[in-house]
Design an enzyme around this catalytic site. Structure first.
Site, short mmCIF file in Angstrom:
data_model
loop_
_atom_site.label_atom_id
_atom_site.label_comp_id
_atom_site.label_asym_id
_atom_site.label_seq_id
_atom_site.Cartn_x
_atom_site.Cartn_y
_atom_site.Cartn_z
N ASP A 191 -23.80 -81.57 -12.04
CA ASP A 191 -24.32 -82.80 -12.14
C ASP A 191 -25.15 -83.00 -11.35
OD1 ASP A 191 -25.35 -85.50 -12.91
OD2 ASP A 191 -24.01 -85.37 -15.18
N ILE A 192 -26.51 -83.50 -11.42
CA ILE A 192 -26.98 -83.50 -10.23
C ILE A 192 -26.62 -85.59 -9.68
CG2 ILE A 192 -29.00 -82.54 -10.43
CD1 ILE A 192 -30.28 -84.95 -12.30
N ASN A 201 -21.03 -86.21 -25.25
CA ASN A 201 -21.83 -87.37 -25.38
C ASN A 201 -22.84 -87.02 -26.80
OD1 ASN A 201 -20.40 -88.61 -23.23
ND2 ASN A 201 -22.35 -88.19 -22.07
N HIS A 226 -24.75 -80.59 -24.22
CA HIS A 226 -24.04 -80.06 -23.66
C HIS A 226 -22.44 -80.53 -23.01
CE1 HIS A 226 -26.75 -83.40 -21.74
NE2 HIS A 226 -25.32 -83.80 -21.50
N HIS A 271 -19.11 -81.82 -20.65
CA HIS A 271 -18.87 -82.29 -19.45
C HIS A 271 -17.46 -82.14 -19.15
CE1 HIS A 271 -22.22 -85.63 -19.08
NE2 HIS A 271 -22.21 -85.33 -20.40
#
Ligand code: ZN
Length: 115
Positions: free
Chosen positions: A37-38, A94, A107, A109
């Site tokens: 994650d950025i 999510n 996606h 996480h």
């Protein structure tokens, strides 16, 4: 090689999973890519993204079940590689805006690294 999955041209995760960004890919196979994650808010925060454009969990079909299990098995392996398998981690999808989804390409996480 023939590209099996079509891209949504304005989708960031389609671009990343098709190698069109400088994102460092930690793991990839025919089905999925894994990257950091950025904007991490945890010591370890990895994203598991299918190459196929699926908007959210709401858009999954029966034929996507193999993709889902590959995401989770890849997460299990990466948890071990990143040293959080024993200490523990969360796997989170999510779903849509009310569920905190920001990028509308499915996606998973992986969040962990607290002791
Ligand atoms: Zn996409």
């Amino acid at each position: 090689m023939e590209e099996p999955y079509t891209m949504e041209s304005d989708c960031l995760f389609c671009k990343i999973s098709h190698g069109q960004t400088p994102t460092e890919i930690l793991f990839e196979n025919d089905t999925l890519v894994v990257f950091k994650d950025i904007n991490p808010h945890a010591p370890v925060l990895l994203l598991f993204v299918p190459r196929k454009h699926i908007r959210s969990v709401n858009d999954l079909t029966d034929e996507d079940q193999g993709i889902l299990s590959e995401l989770i098995v890849a997460a299990k392996k990466m948890a071990k590689e990143h040293g959080v398998a024993k200490s523990g981690y969360k796997l989170i999808f999510n779903v849509e805006r009310g569920g905190g989804q920001v990028i509308f390409h499915l996606h998973l996480h992986l969040i962990g690294g607290w002791h």
